[in-house]
Write an enzyme that holds these catalytic residues in place. Structure first.
Site, PDB file in Angstrom:
ATOM      1  N   HIS A 392       0.710  -0.951   0.156  1.00 50.40           N
ATOM      2  CA  HIS A 392       0.338  -0.335   0.027  1.00 50.40           C
ATOM      3  C   HIS A 392       1.116   1.388   0.163  1.00 50.40           C
ATOM      4  O   HIS A 392       0.660   2.243  -0.745  1.00 50.40           O
ATOM      5  CB  HIS A 392      -0.487  -0.045   1.524  1.00 50.40           C
ATOM      6  CG  HIS A 392      -1.743   1.675   1.165  1.00 50.40           C
ATOM      7  ND1 HIS A 392      -3.215   1.423   0.711  1.00 50.40           N
ATOM      8  CD2 HIS A 392      -1.562   2.225   1.450  1.00 50.40           C
ATOM      9  CE1 HIS A 392      -3.567   2.108   0.945  1.00 50.40           C
ATOM     10  NE2 HIS A 392      -3.034   2.808   1.269  1.00 50.40           N
ATOM     11  N   GLU A 393       1.142   1.749   1.291  1.00 46.51           N
ATOM     12  CA  GLU A 393       2.276   2.361   0.828  1.00 46.51           C
ATOM     13  C   GLU A 393       3.599   2.657   0.010  1.00 46.51           C
ATOM     14  O   GLU A 393       4.286   3.655  -0.461  1.00 46.51           O
ATOM     15  CB  GLU A 393       3.474   2.460   2.368  1.00 46.51           C
ATOM     16  CG  GLU A 393       2.667   2.856   3.470  1.00 46.51           C
ATOM     17  CD  GLU A 393       1.478   4.007   3.467  1.00 46.51           C
ATOM     18  OE1 GLU A 393       1.119   4.617   2.786  1.00 46.51           O
ATOM     19  OE2 GLU A 393       0.718   3.519   4.270  1.00 46.51           O
ATOM     20  N   HIS A 396       1.842   4.108  -2.921  1.00 48.31           N
ATOM     21  CA  HIS A 396       2.132   5.968  -2.557  1.00 48.31           C
ATOM     22  C   HIS A 396       3.025   6.035  -3.370  1.00 48.31           C
ATOM     23  O   HIS A 396       3.048   7.627  -3.480  1.00 48.31           O
ATOM     24  CB  HIS A 396       1.878   6.236  -1.001  1.00 48.31           C
ATOM     25  CG  HIS A 396       0.278   6.081  -0.641  1.00 48.31           C
ATOM     26  ND1 HIS A 396      -1.021   6.856  -1.541  1.00 48.31           N
ATOM     27  CD2 HIS A 396      -0.135   5.872   0.315  1.00 48.31           C
ATOM     28  CE1 HIS A 396      -2.276   6.024  -0.219  1.00 48.31           C
ATOM     29  NE2 HIS A 396      -1.352   6.206   0.598  1.00 48.31           N
ATOM     30  N   HIS A 399       3.338   6.405  -6.734  1.00 47.38           N
ATOM     31  CA  HIS A 399       2.768   7.285  -7.300  1.00 47.38           C
ATOM     32  C   HIS A 399       3.346   8.634  -7.209  1.00 47.38           C
ATOM     33  O   HIS A 399       3.463   9.250  -8.299  1.00 47.38           O
ATOM     34  CB  HIS A 399       1.666   7.386  -6.525  1.00 47.38           C
ATOM     35  CG  HIS A 399       0.156   8.171  -7.581  1.00 47.38           C
ATOM     36  ND1 HIS A 399      -0.906   8.361  -6.993  1.00 47.38           N
ATOM     37  CD2 HIS A 399      -0.056   8.963  -8.641  1.00 47.38           C
ATOM     38  CE1 HIS A 399      -1.508   8.691  -7.665  1.00 47.38           C
ATOM     39  NE2 HIS A 399      -0.586   9.449  -8.805  1.00 47.38           N
TER      40      HIS A 399
END
Length: 600
Positions: A392-393, A396, A399
């Site tokens: 998940h992190e 980020h 991205h």
């Protein structure tokens, strides 16, 4: 205590598991020098006040403001992340305090910019775009400001609104103080027969308890306590909504939803279509989920307090961090070699601060700036949830990496509407990989249930919240008051509709609306569902092998905020103005239900 079970101090953690924050500044003295340099920018910036109608001066302002802002962000990242490494370290406390207090002064120096742009004569800025070609880079950003012009008031009126801003935020502050500070819950009996004081944190554990009496008691105690304050919570929420409606009218919007969505160019249909699409799918999706869960839990009657208990126990695994990296990379293979290389680069180059240490901030996040690495804070504890958090992190951070590599500074940060898309796409790809490759029946059921719960709580639950919010706002805008009884009745009706005939909707749940802090940030919750749906669509297109799906997804990652969020998502192949992304998510939910029904 066993020495192995003691939390390590920072110096006991191997360097390879610490982020390389020294790449930002080698030491505090270097940081202090740059803080002094930042302070020299403020008088330079304020010199441009009153001169922005001149294209040459406007261009100069943008360049000097970018230099200053990038330096400020770099200082902020270093100070905050050194502090987060060890919140007890007084040196880092001081750095954090210094940059936090100075940034308010810095922002104040910039504050003339937007009002001055809005006050310029019609057409003047457009003529400057033609005259100064270098200004073209800022055209989208400036036009985004100019779009606000019909909704900006006179200086006197804006000053008056600013002066009462604290009063307008009072309902949310009252809610926070009441729910977090003043409310106390009675004691309950835990799984071991001990009498313990109920708190919101403990409730989160008790509502998942395998002991049905434990979760039932906690449920009843929590919501009956909220019920004692029903009228106070109702008045706080009504006042918050009235304040928002007032601001929307003052700023010449048709209604409060338009006031919330229009600045980001989000069509109102996105919100309304979301509710309609979920409403039309409830019978074959969420109602069926309740029915299957009731059967798997072997219950004669399923109640609201049974919703969060897992259908199978978590299978405990000890996963070393290096193995977690391998698992995540395996799950992200469909994104291609370039993506995997960036992921590994992040691991090798020191993006990630892996393990807990004494004084380290809890939780997990991704954070950085245009001129730093996109750092990741973890508190890795060797469990499967930690593997998912890593995916998940890093979603980020990658991205951010793509966006900063491909956009100028002014457009490098992605919008809030798109903020959770990349991270959730990573999670979706990972869980799909884990489910498809798991041979153990219980582990597979656990993983399927995890994904079902993610969709239930992030999509169905948040859309129910969005429907509640829409109904309340429309009612108050039309002049209909809402009492505590009105809120409870609406909430009960929504729960009956969403969970269907198999669910016994306990009257205690009628007070749940009073627990939701997001209702004080108007029209915010729907973005959880849109973000998840967009991510699921990206994941589905990539896994289905649609033509150029991975390349389109990377185009989305590279776009930052160079356009409005709806348009940025369209570049990647996801159109949030249609119901397709949500329908894709519901389809995923239904397929998971099929798998669960077949495997058990």
């Amino acid at each position: 205590m066993d020495e192995n079970k003691k939390t390590k101090t920072r110096d006991m953690i191997e360097e390879k598991y610490k982020w390389k924050i020294e790449k930002v500044y080698k030491n505090t003295s270097e940081w202090e020098k740059d803080l002094d340099n930042l302070k020299k920018y403020v008088p330079k910036i304020t010199e441009y006040s009153g001169k922005l109608g001149d294209g040459e001066k406007l261009l100069e302002f943008y360049k000097i403001d970018e230099e200053a802002s990038r330096l400020a962000e770099k200082l902020y990242v270093y100070a905050h992340q050194r502090y987060d490494e060890d919140t007890t370290n007084t040196e880092f406390q001081t750095l954090k305090s210094k940059i936090d207090s100075y940034l308010s002064e810095f922002k104040s120096a910039e504050s003339f910019f937007i009002p001055e742009i809005l006050a310029l004569p019609e057409g003047l800025i457009q003529r400057q775009f033609e005259k100064f070609k270098d200004l073209k880079k800022y055209e989208f950003a400036i036009n985004d400001i100019l779009k606000m012009k019909p909704h900006v008031l006179s200086k006197k009126e804006e000053k008056l609104l600013a002066a009462v801003s604290d009063c307008l935020e009072a309902p949310g502050n009252i809610f926070s103080m009441l729910s977090n500070a003043d409310m106390k819950f009675p004691n309950v009996i835990d799984e071991d027969g001990n009498e313990v004081e109920l708190t919101e944190v403990k409730y989160g554990k008790f509502i998942k308890s395998k002991n049905r009496e434990v979760r039932k008691r906690a449920f009843n105690v929590l919501f009956n306590t909220y019920k004692n304050y029903k009228n106070t919570f109702a008045e706080a929420l009504s006042s918050s909504v009235k304040n928002f409606v007032f601001q929307s009218k003052v700023r010449n919007y048709k209604n409060s939803m338009e006031y919330s969505l229009t600045p980001n160019d989000i069509p109102l249909d996105v919100y309304n279509n979301l509710i309609e699409a979920v409403d039309s799918s409830l019978k074959e999706s969420l109602h069926r989920y309740v029915k299957i869960k009731k059967k798997l839990l072997k219950l004669d009657e399923i109640h609201m307090y049974d919703l969060y208990v897992p259908i199978v126990d978590n299978v405990k695994e000890h996963i070393e961090f290096e193995d977690a990296v391998k698992i995540v990379k395996e799950g992200l293979k469909p994104l291609g070699e370039e993506y995997l290389q960036i992921f590994q680069q992040g691991v090798n180059d020191g993006w990630i601060d892996v393990f807990e240490n004494v004084g380290k901030r809890g939780g997990a996040y991704s954070f950085g700036s245009y001129d730093t690495m996109p750092y990741v804070l973890l508190n890795y504890n060797y469990e499967m949830n930690d593997v998912s958090t890593l995916a998940h992190e890093m979603g980020h951070s990658i991205h951010s990496y793509y966006s900063r590599k491909n956009q100028p500074y002014i457009y490098a940060n992605y919008s809030l509407f798109c903020a959770e898309v990349a991270s959730t796409t990573n999670e979706s790809l990972l869980i799909n990989h884990l489910i498809n490759n798991e041979k153990d029946k219980n582990k597979k059921m656990y993983l399927i249930n995890q994904q079902l719960e993610q969709i239930r709580t992030t999509v169905f639950r948040q859309v129910m919240f969005a429907e509640f919010e829409k109904t309340v706002h429309e009612g108050i805008e039309s002049g209909s008051p809402f009492s505590g009884e009105d809120y409870c009745r609406l909430w009960h009706e929504l729960n009956v509709k969403y969970f269907g005939p198999e669910m016994f909707v306990d009257e205690e749940i009628d007070m749940e609306w009073a627990r939701i802090p997001h209702f004080y940030s108007d029209f915010y919750v729907y973005q959880y569902a849109t973000g998840y749906s967009a991510a699921n669509s990206f994941s589905k297109m990539i896994l289905d092998g649609e033509k150029n799906a991975t390349e389109k997804y990377k185009e989305f990652l590279k776009s930052g905020s160079s356009d409005y969020p709806i348009e940025v998502l369209k570049r990647g192949g996801v159109d949030m103005t249609t119901s397709k992304p949500l329908n894709d998510t519901i389809d995923t939910f239904n397929k998971l239900l099929d798998m669960l029904d077949k495997i058990q």
